[in-house]
Design a protein around this motif. Sequence first.
Motif, PDB file in Angstrom:
ATOM      1  N   VAL A 153     -14.054  21.084  87.338  1.00 23.54           N
ATOM      2  CA  VAL A 153     -14.609  21.965  86.310  1.00 23.54           C
ATOM      3  C   VAL A 153     -15.477  21.175  85.331  1.00 23.54           C
ATOM      4  CG1 VAL A 153     -12.777  23.682  86.483  1.00 23.54           C
ATOM      5  CG2 VAL A 153     -12.498  21.732  84.933  1.00 23.54           C
ATOM      6  N   GLU A 154     -15.220  19.871  85.203  1.00 25.07           N
ATOM      7  CA  GLU A 154     -16.039  19.058  84.299  1.00 25.07           C
ATOM      8  C   GLU A 154     -17.476  18.903  84.793  1.00 25.07           C
ATOM      9  OE1 GLU A 154     -13.020  18.229  85.211  1.00 25.07           O
ATOM     10  OE2 GLU A 154     -11.828  17.955  83.383  1.00 25.07           O
ATOM     11  N   ASP A 167     -28.018  13.299  75.608  1.00 24.15           N
ATOM     12  CA  ASP A 167     -27.694  13.282  74.183  1.00 24.15           C
ATOM     13  C   ASP A 167     -26.387  14.066  74.007  1.00 24.15           C
ATOM     14  OD1 ASP A 167     -27.422  13.763  71.447  1.00 24.15           O
ATOM     15  OD2 ASP A 167     -29.591  13.828  71.120  1.00 24.15           O
ATOM     16  N   ILE A 168     -25.291  13.355  73.800  1.00 22.59           N
ATOM     17  CA  ILE A 168     -23.970  13.995  73.757  1.00 22.59           C
ATOM     18  C   ILE A 168     -23.892  15.028  72.642  1.00 22.59           C
ATOM     19  CG2 ILE A 168     -21.504  13.589  73.376  1.00 22.59           C
ATOM     20  CD1 ILE A 168     -21.831  10.882  74.709  1.00 22.59           C
ATOM     21  N   LYS A 169     -24.414  14.695  71.470  1.00 22.41           N
ATOM     22  CA  LYS A 169     -24.334  15.616  70.334  1.00 22.41           C
ATOM     23  C   LYS A 169     -25.105  16.903  70.602  1.00 22.41           C
ATOM     24  CE  LYS A 169     -21.722  13.138  67.716  1.00 22.41           C
ATOM     25  NZ  LYS A 169     -20.343  13.601  67.438  1.00 22.41           N
ATOM     26  N   ARG A 170     -26.254  16.797  71.241  1.00 26.13           N
ATOM     27  CA  ARG A 170     -27.011  18.010  71.595  1.00 26.13           C
ATOM     28  C   ARG A 170     -26.267  18.828  72.640  1.00 26.13           C
ATOM     29  NH1 ARG A 170     -31.951  18.239  74.060  1.00 26.13           N
ATOM     30  NH2 ARG A 170     -32.159  20.347  73.255  1.00 26.13           N
ATOM     31  N   VAL A 217     -16.235  13.129  81.054  1.00 20.32           N
ATOM     32  CA  VAL A 217     -17.250  13.646  81.959  1.00 20.32           C
ATOM     33  C   VAL A 217     -17.994  12.496  82.624  1.00 20.32           C
ATOM     34  CG1 VAL A 217     -19.367  15.023  82.094  1.00 20.32           C
ATOM     35  CG2 VAL A 217     -17.519  15.728  80.572  1.00 20.32           C
ATOM     36  N   VAL A 218     -18.242  12.656  83.930  1.00 18.12           N
ATOM     37  CA  VAL A 218     -19.067  11.696  84.656  1.00 18.12           C
ATOM     38  C   VAL A 218     -20.529  12.025  84.369  1.00 18.12           C
ATOM     39  CG1 VAL A 218     -19.696  10.768  86.917  1.00 18.12           C
ATOM     40  CG2 VAL A 218     -17.340  11.519  86.477  1.00 18.12           C
ATOM     41  N   PRO A 219     -21.293  11.145  83.737  1.00 16.89           N
ATOM     42  CA  PRO A 219     -22.670  11.468  83.335  1.00 16.89           C
ATOM     43  C   PRO A 219     -23.566  11.884  84.493  1.00 16.89           C
ATOM     44  CG  PRO A 219     -21.950   9.430  82.302  1.00 16.89           C
ATOM     45  CD  PRO A 219     -20.912   9.793  83.318  1.00 16.89           C
ATOM     46  N   VAL A 231     -17.994   9.664  79.874  1.00 19.94           N
ATOM     47  CA  VAL A 231     -18.272   9.855  78.452  1.00 19.94           C
ATOM     48  C   VAL A 231     -17.451  11.045  77.977  1.00 19.94           C
ATOM     49  CG1 VAL A 231     -20.599   8.915  78.599  1.00 19.94           C
ATOM     50  CG2 VAL A 231     -20.251  11.354  78.927  1.00 19.94           C
ATOM     51  N   GLN A 232     -17.174  11.081  76.694  1.00 20.30           N
ATOM     52  CA  GLN A 232     -16.366  12.156  76.131  1.00 20.30           C
ATOM     53  C   GLN A 232     -17.262  13.219  75.496  1.00 20.30           C
ATOM     54  OE1 GLN A 232     -13.486  10.231  73.506  1.00 20.30           O
ATOM     55  NE2 GLN A 232     -11.970  10.289  75.158  1.00 20.30           N
TER      56      GLN A 232
END
Length: 415
Positions: A153-154, A167-170, A217-219, A231-232
């Motif tokens: 599901v990730e 961009d993780i924050k975006r 999550v696998v980028p 990455v989280q």
Amino acid sequence: MIENAICSFCGKAHNEVRKLVASPDGMTYICDSCVEICREIVRDVDCRHNGVRLSLPSPVEIKRQLDEYIVGQENAKRTMAVAVYNHYKRLNYNFDSKNKDKIELDKSNILLIGPTGVGKTLIAKTLARILKVPFACVDATTLTEAGYVGDDVETVLSKLLMNADYDIKRAEMGIVYIDEIDKIARKSESTSLTRDVSGEGVQQALLKILEGTVANVVPTGGRKHPHQDTVQINTSNILFICGGAFVRLRDIVEARENKQPMGFVNTKQTTNKQESYKFVKKTRPNDLIEFGLIPEFVGRLPIVVGLDDMDEKTLVNILSTPKNSLIEQYKTIFRLDGVELEVEKSAIREIAKKAIKLDMGARGLRTIMEESMLEVMYSAPSQNNLQKIIVDSDCIVKHTSPKLIFKDKKQVASL
């Protein structure tokens, strides 16, 4: 020296503020109030960088922009405009740290119910474009529980991260659309002795990311491995929109309301597709649970929106009205080769009628156009003196070739 100093920003004297801070050279000063204002400005800039739209378009403006791309579905567009506006207004509110004792607003994910080809995916994608946030779309039928062959599901979050340019924050402010969600309903109310790899188990796996969790999550996408870099991503602010046809749901709703006729069935009434999704307004959480969604999953999707089936008039408008209408797309394709394309109104109506027969909704329109235009798209680029192509109703009904008009002789020909 500081007794005569004033704030270089607001001009207040040292006795009018709580604290006055001097620069290293002692030439300029800033008071505590201006420091707080600067902190708020920096915080707002960070929020913008993280993808939060501090100046949201109103629901009316969101609906107006949806109208440019999506024909019909008035109730669905209004409901979605309000839901998305409230979601991102909630983000702005939760980012505001002025009131430490404020009420925390919960997230409301959305469930879209409607037949295939009515615009569920298009609405979600267009909303992301309007709000300028990352968007990801995934088919629920490809997802499986951890430990089984298929996508975790990730994977949904991996796609979102990629579309956010990593961009993780975006990505944490984006929109995720999960299609065919009805296909992961459990087959019966009873508990099976065998594992439900792509049904109830997937619903259980999706629960945490729908509500809000920090997922590893696998980028690059794919399944996770013990020694793989991850990455989280915090999913608390990601808006999840799930969609499906829910074919058997109407029977469940009508049975509950005792509207299912006894004895012989009036097939004329029950097969009226234009009325088939009006029942969504009467759908209750228990109906979705009886359909096969687990109670916890239904609870994560509090906003339920029904989309109407397409009639001939709507399909005609879809072909010719929106900014990126199918007819305009084909005109642009031929215009790139210096050729004008004309599709007669009678041909457009026949395309709509054929799409209804195929029972594919708006998705069938492109299939029909591709079949009708294949030969001319094959030969037109190699004909230097071709000026215009005319598609009439015979091209759709009888599969005749479009009419061709050439520049030099102005003659009409066909392939």
